[in-house]
Design a protein around this motif. Structure first.
Motif, PDB file in Angstrom:
ATOM      1  N   ASP A 161      85.322 -25.934  -7.712  1.00 28.30           N
ATOM      2  CA  ASP A 161      83.870 -25.800  -7.577  1.00 28.30           C
ATOM      3  C   ASP A 161      83.202 -27.128  -7.894  1.00 28.30           C
ATOM      4  OD1 ASP A 161      81.392 -24.595  -7.224  1.00 28.30           O
ATOM      5  OD2 ASP A 161      81.378 -23.586  -9.165  1.00 28.30           O
ATOM      6  N   SER A 216      73.236 -25.106 -10.349  1.00 29.26           N
ATOM      7  CA  SER A 216      73.550 -24.695  -8.978  1.00 29.26           C
ATOM      8  C   SER A 216      74.472 -23.476  -8.931  1.00 29.26           C
ATOM      9  CB  SER A 216      74.151 -25.855  -8.182  1.00 29.26           C
ATOM     10  OG  SER A 216      75.387 -26.250  -8.747  1.00 29.26           O
ATOM     11  N   HIS A 217      75.133 -23.159 -10.052  1.00 27.78           N
ATOM     12  CA  HIS A 217      75.960 -21.950 -10.106  1.00 27.78           C
ATOM     13  C   HIS A 217      75.075 -20.702 -10.009  1.00 27.78           C
ATOM     14  CE1 HIS A 217      79.337 -19.382 -11.081  1.00 27.78           C
ATOM     15  NE2 HIS A 217      78.642 -18.836 -12.069  1.00 27.78           N
ATOM     16  N   ARG A 258      79.299 -28.276  -9.326  1.00 26.67           N
ATOM     17  CA  ARG A 258      78.038 -27.770  -9.851  1.00 26.67           C
ATOM     18  C   ARG A 258      77.123 -28.922 -10.213  1.00 26.67           C
ATOM     19  NH1 ARG A 258      79.997 -22.940 -13.937  1.00 26.67           N
ATOM     20  NH2 ARG A 258      81.130 -21.786 -12.340  1.00 26.67           N
ATOM     21  N   ASP A 264      71.553 -21.020  -9.053  1.00 23.91           N
ATOM     22  CA  ASP A 264      70.537 -21.258  -8.029  1.00 23.91           C
ATOM     23  C   ASP A 264      70.999 -22.415  -7.149  1.00 23.91           C
ATOM     24  OD1 ASP A 264      68.282 -21.849  -6.501  1.00 23.91           O
ATOM     25  OD2 ASP A 264      66.883 -21.629  -8.177  1.00 23.91           O
ATOM     26  N   PRO A 265      71.476 -22.131  -5.931  1.00 29.38           N
ATOM     27  CA  PRO A 265      72.019 -23.186  -5.072  1.00 29.38           C
ATOM     28  C   PRO A 265      71.017 -24.290  -4.729  1.00 29.38           C
ATOM     29  CG  PRO A 265      72.005 -21.051  -3.927  1.00 29.38           C
ATOM     30  CD  PRO A 265      71.552 -20.817  -5.321  1.00 29.38           C
ATOM     31  N   ARG A 266      69.729 -24.025  -4.878  1.00 27.65           N
ATOM     32  CA  ARG A 266      68.715 -25.057  -4.591  1.00 27.65           C
ATOM     33  C   ARG A 266      68.840 -26.239  -5.547  1.00 27.65           C
ATOM     34  NH1 ARG A 266      63.164 -22.395  -5.146  1.00 27.65           N
ATOM     35  NH2 ARG A 266      64.135 -21.817  -7.119  1.00 27.65           N
ATOM     36  N   CYS A 267      69.449 -26.018  -6.696  1.00 20.40           N
ATOM     37  CA  CYS A 267      69.609 -27.077  -7.697  1.00 20.40           C
ATOM     38  C   CYS A 267      70.501 -28.209  -7.180  1.00 20.40           C
ATOM     39  CB  CYS A 267      70.192 -26.482  -8.976  1.00 20.40           C
ATOM     40  SG  CYS A 267      70.161 -27.600 -10.381  1.00 20.40           S
ATOM     41  N   ALA A 268      71.390 -27.905  -6.257  1.00 22.90           N
ATOM     42  CA  ALA A 268      72.311 -28.907  -5.722  1.00 22.90           C
ATOM     43  C   ALA A 268      71.682 -29.735  -4.597  1.00 22.90           C
ATOM     44  CB  ALA A 268      73.586 -28.236  -5.220  1.00 22.90           C
ATOM     45  N   GLU A 269      70.478 -29.373  -4.158  1.00 21.97           N
ATOM     46  CA  GLU A 269      69.822 -30.138  -3.099  1.00 21.97           C
ATOM     47  C   GLU A 269      69.506 -31.545  -3.597  1.00 21.97           C
ATOM     48  OE1 GLU A 269      66.396 -27.954  -1.751  1.00 21.97           O
ATOM     49  OE2 GLU A 269      67.596 -26.171  -1.281  1.00 21.97           O
TER      50      GLU A 269
END
Length: 152
Positions: free
Chosen positions: A90, A42-43, A92, A45-50
């Motif tokens: 943060d 997610s650091h 992640r 690609d923010p979509r990874c945290a979805e």
């Protein structure tokens, strides 16, 4: 005549049951040769945290050419609670293929240290390092099979 017809119908149901079971086993066994996991951070690609990452983040683990035999998926959630080395607090999410099984396969564990903590989860079905697991799908499939058998 009536009994013979009933026996033929019961035998036809058994044949359908055997054929259906064979198909299910082939599908499940085929998935055992290579596992597919979400791979992202997610650091970057923010979509990874979805909760459920998009499908384009899922990768076939056998595509890795480093010689490791990937057999499970991993999800790591890191929480950095305060500034460390000039970096702000943060959270992640890191999702990846895994190859060192250890004792935590299909389980989670937590670690903590100065300024942060992490939760690491490992699972062994395709894209299980997302929010929805294949185990629930398998349970529904198994329940359907039991109902089919009971009706036969």
């Amino acid at each position: 005549m009536y009994c013979a017809t009933i026996i033929k119908l019961k035998m036809a149901n058994v044949h359908y049951l055997i054929a259906g079971s064979a198909i299910i086993l082939l599908v499940l066994a085929q998935g055992g040769f290579a596992i597919k996991c979400y791979e992202c951070n997610s650091h970057n690609d923010p979509r990874c945290a979805e909760k459920i990452p998009p499908g384009d983040l899922a990768k076939d683990c056998s595509d890795h050419k480093n010689g490791a035999k990937y057999s499970f998926c991993r999800k790591i959630t890191q929480i950095i609670e305060f500034s460390v080395n000039g970096l702000p607090p943060d959270t992640r999410t890191i999702r990846s293929c895994g190859y060192e099984e250890g004792q935590y396969k299909n389980r989670c564990y937590q670690r903590s240290g100065f300024g942060g903590r992490q939760e690491v989860c490992a699972c062994d079905t395709d894209t299980c390092n997302g929010a929805v697991t294949m185990k629930a799908t398998f349970g529904v499939l198994l329940a359907s099979l039991v109902v089919f058998i009971a009706r036969a």
